[in-house]
Write an enzyme that holds these catalytic residues in place. Structure first.
Site, PDB file in Angstrom:
ATOM      1  CB  SER A 563       3.485  -1.783   4.191  1.00  3.15           C
ATOM      2  OG  SER A 563       4.022  -0.643   4.817  1.00  3.15           O
ATOM      3  CG  ASP A 650       4.500   4.647  -0.308  1.00  2.31           C
ATOM      4  OD1 ASP A 650       4.320   5.260   0.762  1.00  2.31           O
ATOM      5  OD2 ASP A 650       4.422   3.408  -0.401  1.00  2.31           O
ATOM      6  CG  HIS A 682       1.877   3.219   2.107  1.00  2.00           C
ATOM      7  ND1 HIS A 682       3.119   2.673   1.856  1.00  2.00           N
ATOM      8  CD2 HIS A 682       1.337   2.472   3.113  1.00  2.00           C
ATOM      9  CE1 HIS A 682       3.329   1.653   2.679  1.00  2.00           C
ATOM     10  NE2 HIS A 682       2.267   1.505   3.436  1.00  2.00           N
TER      11      HIS A 682
END
Length: 711
Positions: A563, A650, A682
């Site tokens: 991320s 995501d 995600h």
């Protein structure tokens, strides 16, 4: 067999997908940028799906020789895990609530059993092979997941009287949940069904209402709703709406059940509103009106017969202080309970009827203290290990004699304690079983310090297996992890999959770079906005320290981040490609500038407090352009091997970012792979076995890069 199997097809015999270049131009602040891969953003375009499928096929072909190693690692994870197990029961009302896992089943099962007596505070010791008297299965995730490739539970709650249950389900991975309600007395599914909600729905204390949140088109939770059970969803009342696109909204009841708290916040500012829990349609009243840059969080209790709020805030207190105010007049006089102390970052406050719990961080370690309401004294709980993580959890009751804690370290498996308030005694309730003869004494953990380019000392945590020698005694394969955003701290936590690395001689390391929260609020401030480059250079300097101090060599060093940590990976690949043999980037935020320029994309406006606003500020634009990985792929560098993992659904970091990044890396001859989960979000795939296989895939690739040889 070796991880570097000589039978694997050479790179030039397997053709990498070549993304078409299509004209697209981005123009801001007089800067025109051609972006030929922007077309990959069109998720519904069959050509985009075909390209992602081709990338997956290429990755499968390039990693086919690792299948035996993947299978071994998966078997190791599975073999170390007690697949049929139970969690430690937590008391709420007249029941003990706990979860089950069953061998061969992907998802957990939520259960409860009745208390033996009203005075029973010692949780029963449950065994998988012993029937639990009076057990009720509330929700079986395996049943709910039938017919779906993805399943995630976003809300799960039972009314105070134990008669009804709500649960929110996502079967796509896009974090949009449908709330359903079940009568636990009759087993009947009630007609109440609320689609398109955010996670975290909750019952009102009397069980008559559900409070839930919905999101706007940019995936921002912006509205709090009140649903009366049995009434049409079309009649739900809007309790609160936040129009400012910089703020998230959430809601929950105080542990005392006195108030509904509606909380909203950006990265740097927060505000809370109270609603009388006995009159949920009444007007909310603000605790403290928002002030730009001031964050606070309030908790209710009763002291000497008066409703009070304990407010943790940073108003003139960089590392936060704790104040007490009257709930009837929150903006009135403040009684300072715990004053600000630089370097001691106050993290959170939880109130119970007779005492409070304060969470804080000192010297890079998270700590817990008991707060005496009468004199404000804090009694810190002590633990023996030099590196550990601890926090509260599973404490729904208002007046318990025990405090439930979760504890662990790099070498100590996840542990549940009950802390007895009256005596200060820690009761060990359960330690995560690790099968196969795991012994914590076989492993070691330590913290070393790397000197950043500006002289700042950056902590680096290490864990290794002792039988391979002390870390630093000779160069070893090292897996270096980093994050460094949102004041998020990477805690010393145990991992079963990590043992498959350690047992092969790999040293696992965490670089606690600026932008995280390990060393207080200033550590975070020095790694965000126009200081963001510190995050990247800290990681590079940490890697360089491990090489220079003899822990490893560039040929034996792999970096990983996900991320915002994936942004870190992309940045360090550009800054110091020569330092790493490989880079693993999970759901990586590597096209940061394009994303943060577009306020219509999920979360963009909210993110301006973290990264800056390049849309309206040319200095921020230039600064972000200088480090955004996709913008800065180099033609003069030999890149390490790169694996980017993403998910089609995501909503936080869109799949297009790593897809574009990999396409551009291929232009300069980089050995880059893209793996896109076509039904996931995600957090990756759902289901524990699927997650183990996913991690086995990543670890096999990592070991292959490191040249680690299997016996």
């Amino acid at each position: 067999m070796t991880a570097n199997d000589p039978s694997a097809p050479p790179i030039d015999t397997v053709s990498a997908p070549v993304a078409a270049r299509r004209p697209a131009r981005r123009s801001h602040h007089g800067d025109d940028v051609d972006d030929p891969y922007e077309w990959l953003r069109a998720k519904d375009d069959p050509a985009v799906i075909a390209h992602l499928e081709a990338e997956n096929a290429y990755t499968r072909a390039r990693t086919a020789h690792l299948e035996p190693l993947r299978d071994r690692i998966f078997a190791e994870i599975k073999g170390r895990t007690l697949e049929t197990d139970l969690s430690v029961p937590a008391r709420r009302g007249d029941w003990w609530y706990y979860g089950r896992t069953v061998e061969g089943k992907q998802y957990g099962i939520q259960c409860r059993a009745p208390l033996a007596s009203p005075d029973d505070w010692t949780p029963p010791e449950l065994s998988p092979d012993v029937e639990v008297p009076g057990e009720q299965v509330l929700l079986d995730g395996n049943v709910e997941a039938e017919g779906h490739e993805f399943f995630s539970l976003g809300s799960f709650e039972v009314t105070n009287d134990g008669t009804r249950m709500l649960y929110g389900v996502d079967v796509a991975g896009d974090e949009r949940y449908t709330i359903r309600v079940r009568d636990l007395v009759t087993g009947e599914q009630l007609p109440d069904e609320i689609p398109g909600t955010f996670a975290g729905a909750t019952f009102s204390p009397d069980g008559r209402f559900i409070v839930y949140t919905t999101v706007d088109d940019a995936w921002r939770p912006d509205t709090v709703w009140l649903h009366e059970l049995g009434a049409p969803v079309s009649e739900d009342a809007k309790l609160f709406h936040e129009p400012d696109e910089r703020y998230w909204v959430g809601a929950g009841f105080t542990r005392s059940d006195r108030f509904l708290v509606i909380g909203l916040g950006s990265s740097i500012t927060s505000e809370e509103w109270l609603v009388d829990a006995n009159d949920l349609r009444s007007e909310p009243r603000v605790v403290w009106p928002r002030v730009e840059g001031v964050e606070y969080d309030s908790e209710h209790t009763v002291v000497d017969g008066e409703d009070v709020l304990y407010v943790l805030h940073n108003d003139g207190a960089l590392d936060f202080e704790l104040a007490r105010v009257a709930a009837s007049d929150p903006t009135g006089p403040r009684d300072i309970v715990i004053p600000h102390e630089p370097g001691r970052r106050l993290l959170g406050m939880s109130t119970f009827r007779d005492w409070g719990v304060v969470a804080y961080r000192r010297d890079g370690i998270a700590r817990i203290g008991l707060l005496d309401y009468a004199d404000g004294a804090v009694r810190e709980l002590a633990f023996d290990e030099p590196l550990y993580s601890v926090g509260t959890g599973g404490n729904p009751e208002w007046a318990p004699p025990l405090l439930r804690l979760g504890y662990g370290s790099f070498v100590t498996p996840s542990t549940v304690f009950d802390y007895e308030i009256a005596t200060g005694e820690l009761h060990l309730r359960k330690r995560q079983p690790v099968l196969g003869g795991y012994d914590p004494a076989d492993y070691a953990q330590a913290r070393v310090w790397a000197t950043a380019q500006d002289g700042v000392q950056v902590p680096v945590s290490l864990v290794w297996k002792r039988s391979f020698g002390e870390a630093g005694s000779a160069p070893r394969p090292v897996h270096l992890y980093g994050y460094g955003s949102y004041e998020h701290s990477i805690e010393p936590a145990f991992s079963v999959p990590r043992l498959s690395e350690l047992d092969r001689g790999v040293v696992f390391a965490v670089a606690h770079v600026r932008g995280g929260g390990e060393l207080g609020r200033q550590w975070y401030e020095d790694g965000k906005l126009l200081a963001k480059r510190n995050t990247f250079t800290d990681f590079v300097d940490s890697a360089r320290h491990l090489v220079d101090a003899g822990y490893t060599t560039p040929e034996q060093l792999v970096a990983e981040g996900g991320s915002a940590g994936g942004l870190l990976m992309g940045a360090v690949a550009n800054l110091a490609p020569e330092l790493f043999a490989g880079i693993l980037a999970d759901v990586p935020f590597v096209d940061a500038l394009t994303t943060i320029l577009d306020p219509s994309l999920p979360l963009t406006v909210i993110e301006w407090d973290e990264w800056g606003d390049p849309l309206h500020n040319s200095d921020v634009y230039a600064y972000m352009k200088s480090y955004s990985p996709y913008e800065n792929v180099r033609t003069d560098a030999a890149y390490p091997r790169i694996l980017a993992v993403t998910s089609l659904n995501d909503t936080r970091v869109l799949f297009v970012e790593p897809a574009k990044w990999v396409a551009r890396l291929r232009e300069v001859g980089a050995d880059a792979l893209l793996k896109c989960e076509m039904v996931a979000g995600h957090g990756g795939v759902s289901g524990r076995y699927n997650a183990w296989r996913e991690r086995a895939f990543e670890l096999a690739w990592l070991l292959d890069v490191l040249g680690v040889v299997d016996a």
